[in-house]
Scaffold this motif. Structure first.
Motif, short mmCIF file in Angstrom:
data_model
loop_
_atom_site.label_atom_id
_atom_site.label_comp_id
_atom_site.label_asym_id
_atom_site.label_seq_id
_atom_site.Cartn_x
_atom_site.Cartn_y
_atom_site.Cartn_z
N GLU A 198 25.43 85.04 99.44
CA GLU A 198 26.07 84.51 98.24
C GLU A 198 25.11 83.59 97.49
O GLU A 198 24.22 82.98 98.07
N MET A 199 25.34 83.50 96.18
CA MET A 199 24.55 82.58 95.37
C MET A 199 25.38 82.13 94.18
O MET A 199 26.35 82.78 93.79
N GLY A 200 25.01 80.99 93.64
CA GLY A 200 25.71 80.44 92.50
C GLY A 200 26.00 78.95 92.68
O GLY A 200 25.77 78.38 93.75
N GLU A 201 26.53 78.35 91.65
CA GLU A 201 26.75 76.91 91.66
C GLU A 201 27.84 76.47 92.63
O GLU A 201 27.87 75.34 93.08
N ALA A 202 28.78 77.39 92.95
CA ALA A 202 29.94 77.00 93.76
C ALA A 202 29.78 77.33 95.24
O ALA A 202 30.70 77.12 96.02
N VAL A 203 28.62 77.84 95.64
CA VAL A 203 28.44 78.24 97.04
C VAL A 203 27.13 77.68 97.58
O VAL A 203 26.26 77.22 96.81
N ASN A 204 27.00 77.76 98.90
CA ASN A 204 25.74 77.41 99.56
C ASN A 204 24.82 78.62 99.46
O ASN A 204 24.95 79.58 100.20
N GLU A 205 23.90 78.59 98.53
CA GLU A 205 23.14 79.78 98.18
C GLU A 205 22.28 80.31 99.32
O GLU A 205 21.59 79.57 100.01
N ALA A 206 22.36 81.63 99.49
CA ALA A 206 21.48 82.31 100.43
C ALA A 206 20.12 82.49 99.76
O ALA A 206 20.04 83.00 98.64
N SER A 207 19.09 82.09 100.46
CA SER A 207 17.76 82.10 99.84
C SER A 207 17.34 83.49 99.40
O SER A 207 16.73 83.67 98.35
N GLY A 208 17.65 84.51 100.20
CA GLY A 208 17.25 85.87 99.84
C GLY A 208 17.96 86.37 98.61
O GLY A 208 17.35 86.99 97.73
N ALA A 209 19.28 86.10 98.51
CA ALA A 209 20.04 86.53 97.33
C ALA A 209 19.52 85.84 96.08
O ALA A 209 19.39 86.44 95.02
N LYS A 210 19.21 84.57 96.21
CA LYS A 210 18.70 83.81 95.07
C LYS A 210 17.36 84.37 94.60
O LYS A 210 17.09 84.47 93.40
N ALA A 211 16.50 84.75 95.56
CA ALA A 211 15.18 85.27 95.20
C ALA A 211 15.28 86.57 94.41
O ALA A 211 14.47 86.84 93.53
N ILE A 212 16.28 87.39 94.72
CA ILE A 212 16.45 88.66 94.01
C ILE A 212 17.03 88.44 92.61
O ILE A 212 16.65 89.09 91.65
N PHE A 213 17.95 87.49 92.49
CA PHE A 213 18.70 87.34 91.26
C PHE A 213 17.95 86.58 90.17
O PHE A 213 18.12 86.86 88.99
N VAL A 214 17.13 85.62 90.56
CA VAL A 214 16.52 84.75 89.56
C VAL A 214 15.62 85.55 88.62
O VAL A 214 15.03 86.56 88.99
N GLY A 215 15.54 85.08 87.38
CA GLY A 215 14.69 85.73 86.39
C GLY A 215 14.75 84.95 85.09
O GLY A 215 15.64 84.12 84.89
N PRO A 216 13.79 85.19 84.20
CA PRO A 216 13.76 84.46 82.93
C PRO A 216 15.00 84.72 82.08
O PRO A 216 15.46 85.87 81.96
N ASP A 248 7.65 93.22 106.20
CA ASP A 248 7.08 92.09 105.45
C ASP A 248 8.05 91.62 104.37
O ASP A 248 8.23 90.40 104.17
N TRP A 249 8.69 92.54 103.67
CA TRP A 249 9.64 92.16 102.62
C TRP A 249 10.82 91.41 103.21
O TRP A 249 11.23 90.38 102.69
N PHE A 250 11.34 91.94 104.31
CA PHE A 250 12.49 91.26 104.93
C PHE A 250 12.10 89.86 105.39
O PHE A 250 12.82 88.89 105.12
N ASN A 251 10.99 89.73 106.08
CA ASN A 251 10.58 88.42 106.59
C ASN A 251 10.31 87.44 105.45
O ASN A 251 10.73 86.28 105.51
N ASP A 252 9.61 87.89 104.43
CA ASP A 252 9.23 86.98 103.33
C ASP A 252 10.43 86.56 102.49
O ASP A 252 10.52 85.41 102.05
N THR A 253 11.36 87.49 102.25
CA THR A 253 12.46 87.22 101.32
C THR A 253 13.73 86.76 102.02
O THR A 253 14.42 85.86 101.54
N PHE A 254 14.05 87.37 103.16
CA PHE A 254 15.34 87.11 103.80
C PHE A 254 15.24 86.48 105.18
O PHE A 254 16.24 86.02 105.73
#
Length: 330
Positions: A198-216, A248-254
């Motif tokens: 999960e990610m967003g202002e109302a939850v304890n964001e999961a680092s992997g989900a946040k990494a995928i979602f963020v963008g300009p 490598d992707w799993f370890n680095d991101t999730f």
């Protein structure tokens, strides 16, 4: 459409414990219990759904004899008949009957029932390990009942055994092996993985989900859940190279599993030391991917003996690890 002779499923190993405090219970002679229950369909309403349990006998082939016996297990209960074991089929009622299709014309019609006394069900197959009050379970479909419902059914079906302790009830907890989680640290690659967080202002964001979602210029959500599935492309992936890319992707991101992570499962390729296996990194539970033979002919259905047999064979692969965990709840 090619007809398959078997289907992939996952065997999960669970431990039956005292539902009141999750404490271990003295090992039960399950062979005797199941023989006592054999021959009668026992039906109970559990959480608004009818669950019917039936005991099925399964002959023990010669190739199982090396691991199904308990001669090397101190204080374990040997079965009355070493050439026979028993599984349990928990049939839970479902609301509809699937359609069938003529693959030539595309015409469809519902699968037929054999009469008013017949009803569609989803099956959960269960086999009691010969030690540790542990069970292996295999679900016919995603709508089959879960191990917890089997524990509820078992409590009701064996109520007379606990007359001196009327508050007793069984609960199912995953068999956890912390060492299994270390497999990914030694792995040279992954065949696949599934991650959800999960990610967003109302939850304890999961680092992997946040990494995928963020963008300009992307608006920050209040609360969303992201699930990622990645696997090799059969016949096209370069196995060793792409397995390493996935790892490598799993370890680095999730890999840190920080925040509100609800799913983190990886599939490890076979190595010189171990066969291919699946690891649930959140619970470190022991699971084993198997293939279940289907009935041949027009039914294309699961056979209870084949499903139970698949559980027994999965146990054979993981027997040593399960035996180490015989007295350990954590």
């Amino acid at each position: 459409m090619a007809k398959r002779s078997d289907v992939p499923r996952t065997v999960q190993f669970w431990r039956l414990v005292d539902a009141r405090d999750d404490s271990l219970v003295a090992e039960v002679d399950w062979d005797t219990v199941l023989r006592h229950l054999y021959g009668e369909r026992r039906t109970f309403g559990i959480d608004g759904r009818e669950h019917a349990g039936t005991i099925v006998p399964v002959n023990v082939p010669h190739e199982w004899s090396d691991f199904i016996g308990v001669a090397d297990v101190p204080d374990a209960q040997a079965p009355e008949n070493e050439e026979l074991t028993h599984g349990v089929v928990i049939a839970a009622g479902k609301d509809y009957v699937p359609n069938q299709e003529d693959v030539g014309s595309g015409a469809q019609k519902p699968m037929g029932l054999d009469g008013d006394n017949w009803s569609p069900v989803d099956n959960l197959f269960v086999w009691h390990l010969p030690f540790g009050n542990m069970i292996g379970v295999l679900a016919e479909s995603t709508s089959s009942s879960k191990a917890g419902k089997y524990a509820d059914w078992l409590t009701r079906a064996t109520r007379e055994l606990y007359d001196d302790d009327p508050g007793f009830a069984w609960a199912a907890r995953p068999v956890i092996d912390m060492a299994r989680a270390n497999l990914i640290r030694k792995a040279h690659g992954l065949r696949s993985f599934v991650y959800a967080g999960e990610m967003g202002e109302a939850v304890n964001e999961a680092s992997g989900a946040k990494a995928i979602f963020v963008g300009p210029n992307r608006k920050r959500p209040t609360a969303i859940r992201i699930e990622v599935k990645a696997s090799l492309v059969r016949g096209k992936s370069a196995p060793h190279e792409d397995e390493q890319v996935l790892l490598d992707w799993f370890n680095d991101t999730f890999g840190s599993l920080d925040g509100e992570v609800s799913k983190a499962q990886v599939s490890l390729p076979a190595s010189e030391d171990a066969p291919a296996s699946e690891v649930d990194l959140l619970h470190h539970r022991l699971t084993r991917k198997v293939r279940v033979p289907l009935a041949l002919g027009t039914t294309r259905a699961f056979r209870s003996t084949s499903a139970v047999g698949a559980i027994v064979e999965a146990f054979g692969i993981d027997r040593a690890e399960l035996l180490k965990l015989r007295y350990n709840k954590d």
